[in-house]
Design a protein around this motif. Structure first.
Motif, PDB file in Angstrom:
ATOM      1  N   HIS A   1      40.981  23.003 -53.433  1.00 20.55           N
ATOM      2  CA  HIS A   1      40.281  22.135 -54.383  1.00 20.55           C
ATOM      3  C   HIS A   1      39.508  22.910 -55.455  1.00 20.55           C
ATOM      4  O   HIS A   1      39.107  22.346 -56.475  1.00 20.55           O
ATOM      5  CB  HIS A   1      39.344  21.171 -53.656  1.00 20.55           C
ATOM      6  N   VAL A   2      39.303  24.212 -55.243  1.00 21.71           N
ATOM      7  CA  VAL A   2      38.698  25.111 -56.235  1.00 21.71           C
ATOM      8  C   VAL A   2      37.398  24.531 -56.814  1.00 21.71           C
ATOM      9  O   VAL A   2      37.320  24.182 -57.992  1.00 21.71           O
ATOM     10  CB  VAL A   2      39.691  25.456 -57.375  1.00 21.71           C
ATOM     11  N   LYS A   3      36.399  24.414 -55.957  1.00 19.06           N
ATOM     12  CA  LYS A   3      35.022  24.019 -56.318  1.00 19.06           C
ATOM     13  C   LYS A   3      34.859  22.552 -56.713  1.00 19.06           C
ATOM     14  O   LYS A   3      33.772  22.129 -57.083  1.00 19.06           O
ATOM     15  CB  LYS A   3      34.471  24.912 -57.431  1.00 19.06           C
ATOM     16  N   GLN A   4      35.936  21.764 -56.601  1.00 14.66           N
ATOM     17  CA  GLN A   4      35.801  20.334 -56.913  1.00 14.66           C
ATOM     18  C   GLN A   4      35.257  19.546 -55.732  1.00 14.66           C
ATOM     19  O   GLN A   4      34.778  18.429 -55.898  1.00 14.66           O
ATOM     20  CB  GLN A   4      37.162  19.740 -57.291  1.00 14.66           C
ATOM     21  N   GLY A   5      35.392  20.116 -54.526  1.00 11.48           N
ATOM     22  CA  GLY A   5      35.000  19.421 -53.312  1.00 11.48           C
ATOM     23  C   GLY A   5      36.211  18.869 -52.582  1.00 11.48           C
ATOM     24  O   GLY A   5      37.231  18.521 -53.198  1.00 11.48           O
ATOM     25  N   VAL A   6      36.092  18.813 -51.267  1.00 15.59           N
ATOM     26  CA  VAL A   6      37.211  18.378 -50.423  1.00 15.59           C
ATOM     27  C   VAL A   6      37.643  16.960 -50.762  1.00 15.59           C
ATOM     28  O   VAL A   6      38.839  16.651 -50.806  1.00 15.59           O
ATOM     29  CB  VAL A   6      36.828  18.483 -48.930  1.00 15.59           C
ATOM     30  N   GLU A   7      36.697  16.075 -51.014  1.00 19.53           N
ATOM     31  CA  GLU A   7      37.032  14.675 -51.276  1.00 19.53           C
ATOM     32  C   GLU A   7      37.906  14.539 -52.513  1.00 19.53           C
ATOM     33  O   GLU A   7      38.890  13.776 -52.523  1.00 19.53           O
ATOM     34  CB  GLU A   7      35.751  13.858 -51.444  1.00 19.53           C
ATOM     35  N   VAL A   8      37.584  15.279 -53.569  1.00 20.98           N
ATOM     36  CA  VAL A   8      38.404  15.248 -54.782  1.00 20.98           C
ATOM     37  C   VAL A   8      39.795  15.805 -54.473  1.00 20.98           C
ATOM     38  O   VAL A   8      40.812  15.247 -54.907  1.00 20.98           O
ATOM     39  CB  VAL A   8      37.740  16.050 -55.918  1.00 20.98           C
ATOM     40  N   GLY A   9      39.830  16.908 -53.717  1.00 23.08           N
ATOM     41  CA  GLY A   9      41.113  17.500 -53.349  1.00 23.08           C
ATOM     42  C   GLY A   9      41.996  16.539 -52.583  1.00 23.08           C
ATOM     43  O   GLY A   9      43.190  16.396 -52.878  1.00 23.08           O
ATOM     44  N   ILE A  10      41.425  15.856 -51.617  1.00 24.97           N
ATOM     45  CA  ILE A  10      42.176  14.890 -50.812  1.00 24.97           C
ATOM     46  C   ILE A  10      42.702  13.759 -51.694  1.00 24.97           C
ATOM     47  O   ILE A  10      43.849  13.316 -51.543  1.00 24.97           O
ATOM     48  CB  ILE A  10      41.288  14.349 -49.670  1.00 24.97           C
ATOM     49  N   THR A  11      41.886  13.304 -52.619  1.00 28.37           N
ATOM     50  CA  THR A  11      42.297  12.235 -53.527  1.00 28.37           C
ATOM     51  C   THR A  11      43.500  12.654 -54.356  1.00 28.37           C
ATOM     52  O   THR A  11      44.484  11.903 -54.479  1.00 28.37           O
ATOM     53  CB  THR A  11      41.131  11.841 -54.449  1.00 28.37           C
ATOM     54  N   TYR A  12      43.450  13.851 -54.927  1.00 30.36           N
ATOM     55  CA  TYR A  12      44.567  14.332 -55.742  1.00 30.36           C
ATOM     56  C   TYR A  12      45.852  14.464 -54.911  1.00 30.36           C
ATOM     57  O   TYR A  12      46.946  14.101 -55.371  1.00 30.36           O
ATOM     58  CB  TYR A  12      44.223  15.684 -56.364  1.00 30.36           C
ATOM     59  N   ILE A  13      45.744  15.007 -53.706  1.00 29.82           N
ATOM     60  CA  ILE A  13      46.926  15.207 -52.864  1.00 29.82           C
ATOM     61  C   ILE A  13      47.569  13.863 -52.522  1.00 29.82           C
ATOM     62  O   ILE A  13      48.792  13.690 -52.618  1.00 29.82           O
ATOM     63  CB  ILE A  13      46.563  15.968 -51.581  1.00 29.82           C
ATOM     64  N   ALA A  14      46.749  12.900 -52.117  1.00 29.75           N
ATOM     65  CA  ALA A  14      47.271  11.580 -51.755  1.00 29.75           C
ATOM     66  C   ALA A  14      47.902  10.896 -52.961  1.00 29.75           C
ATOM     67  O   ALA A  14      48.967  10.263 -52.851  1.00 29.75           O
ATOM     68  CB  ALA A  14      46.155  10.717 -51.169  1.00 29.75           C
ATOM     69  N   GLU A  15      47.265  11.015 -54.125  1.00 31.09           N
ATOM     70  CA  GLU A  15      47.831  10.418 -55.338  1.00 31.09           C
ATOM     71  C   GLU A  15      49.189  11.026 -55.662  1.00 31.09           C
ATOM     72  O   GLU A  15      50.125  10.312 -56.047  1.00 31.09           O
ATOM     73  CB  GLU A  15      46.868  10.608 -56.511  1.00 31.09           C
ATOM     74  N   MET A  16      49.311  12.348 -55.521  1.00 33.64           N
ATOM     75  CA  MET A  16      50.585  13.014 -55.777  1.00 33.64           C
ATOM     76  C   MET A  16      51.667  12.496 -54.829  1.00 33.64           C
ATOM     77  O   MET A  16      52.786  12.163 -55.260  1.00 33.64           O
ATOM     78  CB  MET A  16      50.428  14.531 -55.619  1.00 33.64           C
ATOM     79  N   LEU A  17      51.352  12.413 -53.560  1.00 33.68           N
ATOM     80  CA  LEU A  17      52.333  11.958 -52.577  1.00 33.68           C
ATOM     81  C   LEU A  17      52.744  10.511 -52.841  1.00 33.68           C
ATOM     82  O   LEU A  17      53.915  10.146 -52.671  1.00 33.68           O
ATOM     83  CB  LEU A  17      51.771  12.117 -51.164  1.00 33.68           C
ATOM     84  N   ASN A  18      51.807   9.682 -53.254  1.00 34.17           N
ATOM     85  CA  ASN A  18      52.139   8.288 -53.540  1.00 34.17           C
ATOM     86  C   ASN A  18      53.054   8.162 -54.755  1.00 34.17           C
ATOM     87  O   ASN A  18      53.844   7.215 -54.845  1.00 34.17           O
ATOM     88  CB  ASN A  18      50.865   7.467 -53.750  1.00 34.17           C
ATOM     89  N   GLU A  19      52.992   9.104 -55.672  1.00 42.20           N
ATOM     90  CA  GLU A  19      53.904   9.099 -56.819  1.00 42.20           C
ATOM     91  C   GLU A  19      55.283   9.634 -56.457  1.00 42.20           C
ATOM     92  O   GLU A  19      56.294   9.251 -57.058  1.00 42.20           O
ATOM     93  CB  GLU A  19      53.312   9.942 -57.953  1.00 42.20           C
ATOM     94  N   ILE A  20      55.332  10.528 -55.467  1.00 41.71           N
ATOM     95  CA  ILE A  20      56.568  11.238 -55.134  1.00 41.71           C
ATOM     96  C   ILE A  20      57.419  10.510 -54.102  1.00 41.71           C
ATOM     97  O   ILE A  20      58.648  10.404 -54.245  1.00 41.71           O
ATOM     98  CB  ILE A  20      56.227  12.649 -54.598  1.00 41.71           C
ATOM     99  N   LEU A  21      56.803  10.025 -53.038  1.00 42.38           N
ATOM    100  CA  LEU A  21      57.556   9.492 -51.908  1.00 42.38           C
ATOM    101  C   LEU A  21      58.261   8.190 -52.266  1.00 42.38           C
ATOM    102  O   LEU A  21      57.691   7.313 -52.906  1.00 42.38           O
ATOM    103  CB  LEU A  21      56.630   9.276 -50.709  1.00 42.38           C
ATOM    104  N   LYS A  22      59.517   8.077 -51.827  1.00 42.31           N
ATOM    105  CA  LYS A  22      60.339   6.905 -52.086  1.00 42.31           C
ATOM    106  C   LYS A  22      60.889   6.362 -50.762  1.00 42.31           C
ATOM    107  O   LYS A  22      61.164   7.131 -49.832  1.00 42.31           O
ATOM    108  CB  LYS A  22      61.507   7.244 -53.019  1.00 42.31           C
ATOM    109  N   PRO A  23      61.106   5.042 -50.665  1.00 44.99           N
ATOM    110  CA  PRO A  23      61.616   4.469 -49.409  1.00 44.99           C
ATOM    111  C   PRO A  23      62.955   5.046 -48.974  1.00 44.99           C
ATOM    112  O   PRO A  23      63.241   5.131 -47.776  1.00 44.99           O
ATOM    113  CB  PRO A  23      61.734   2.971 -49.734  1.00 44.99           C
ATOM    114  N   GLU A  24      63.776   5.458 -49.938  1.00 42.77           N
ATOM    115  CA  GLU A  24      65.121   5.947 -49.605  1.00 42.77           C
ATOM    116  C   GLU A  24      65.155   7.412 -49.172  1.00 42.77           C
ATOM    117  O   GLU A  24      66.216   7.957 -48.848  1.00 42.77           O
ATOM    118  CB  GLU A  24      66.060   5.756 -50.795  1.00 42.77           C
TER     119      GLU A  24
END
Length: 277
Positions: free
Chosen positions: A111-134
């Motif tokens: 997270h590079v000084k942004q804090g764990v909570e911000v890091g977790i938010t970014y990671i989850a947002e990325m995965l939600n954009e990437i993952l597809k049902p198929e």
């Protein structure tokens, strides 16, 4: 069957990796999807993949583990770096469809000084954009040692990411023995307790693979320096308990110890010799 393997060089192609696995007695293996320190990926060779899939069936190789490049950081403070991580993972998962039904492991990022909570938010947002049902690949968050501002050093951090992913059935966890030890989990003296905690926080059904490594560091050092089996602070006896534990024994185990093929072959022989049942 005991699915034990190591990290093989994908630069040779799938068929060559399969033959290397056979040569060293491996029953699975891990590979980088592209240059681990860069962003380039070789074009898929579909003839090579077809020949490998035939060999995989003949050898009875188990589930394979693909590893994302180390350069991915989906929770960076730099938007361009986050975008690179997303584009690379999208491409990797499309390429993984050529060998469907396997695993894709990645480091959650720093997270590079942004804090764990911000890091977790970014990671989850990325995965939600990437993952597809198929999607036919399960994406794994790797347990981290906690050096610097790494996200994923605790089971709670991994659970928080998983809770925010909409297609959670596409997600799992890869437990690295060196990392969890360096993060402070006592897998030497209380493996049952560590796994009970993992089950309580994350759920053992989420655990899909194990990186089997010794550690050069004392527990809780948060440094992440792998050692060969029996040459570190975890020790061979404890790692033998890991491969035989009822909650873990049917998972694919991948060695990431500092070795070449002959060293991996020796470790695989040792672990097979100490496999119970």
């Amino acid at each position: 069957m005991f699915y034990i393997g190591c990290h093989l060089s994908s630069a040779k192609g799938f068929l060559a990796m399969g033959k290397d696995a056979e040569k060293i007695g491996a029953t699975t293996f891990q590979f980088f999807t592209r240059n681990p320190r860069g962003g380039s990926a070789k074009p898929l060779d579909h003839e090579d993949i077809a020949a490998f899939l035939k060999l995989k069936e003949e050898l009875g190789l188990g589930t394979l583990v693909a590893h994302a490049p180390y350069t991915l950081n989906g929770c960076s403070a730099d938007e361009k770096i986050r975008d690179f991580a997303k584009r690379t993972m999208v491409d990797d998962l499309e390429r993984m469809e050529a060998v469907p039904g396997n695993l894709y492991n990645f480091h959650p990022g720093s997270h590079v000084k942004q804090g764990v909570e911000v890091g977790i938010t970014y990671i989850a947002e990325m995965l939600n954009e990437i993952l597809k049902p198929e999607l036919h690949t399960t994406v794994l968050l790797e347990t981290m040692a906690g050096k610097g501002s790494e996200v994923g050093r605790s089971f709670e951090e991994l659970r928080e990411i998983l809770d925010r992913v909409e297609l959670s059935d596409k997600m799992g966890v890869c437990m690295d023995t060196c990392h969890v030890w360096d993060a402070g989990y006592d897998i030497v003296n209380d493996l049952d307790g560590v796994l009970a905690e993992f089950d309580r926080v994350v759920g053992l059904e989420r655990l899909k693979a194990v990186h089997l490594n010794d550690s050069m560091n004392v527990r809780g050092a948060r440094k992440d320096r792998h050692a060969r089996i029996g040459e570190g602070e975890i020790g061979a006896e404890a790692l033998v308990r890991v491969i035989n534990h009822p909650a873990l024994r049917d998972l694919p185990f991948c060695l990431e110890t500092p070795n070449e093929l002959p060293g991996y072959a020796a470790e695989i022989r040792f672990l097979k010799d100490h496999r119970i049942g």
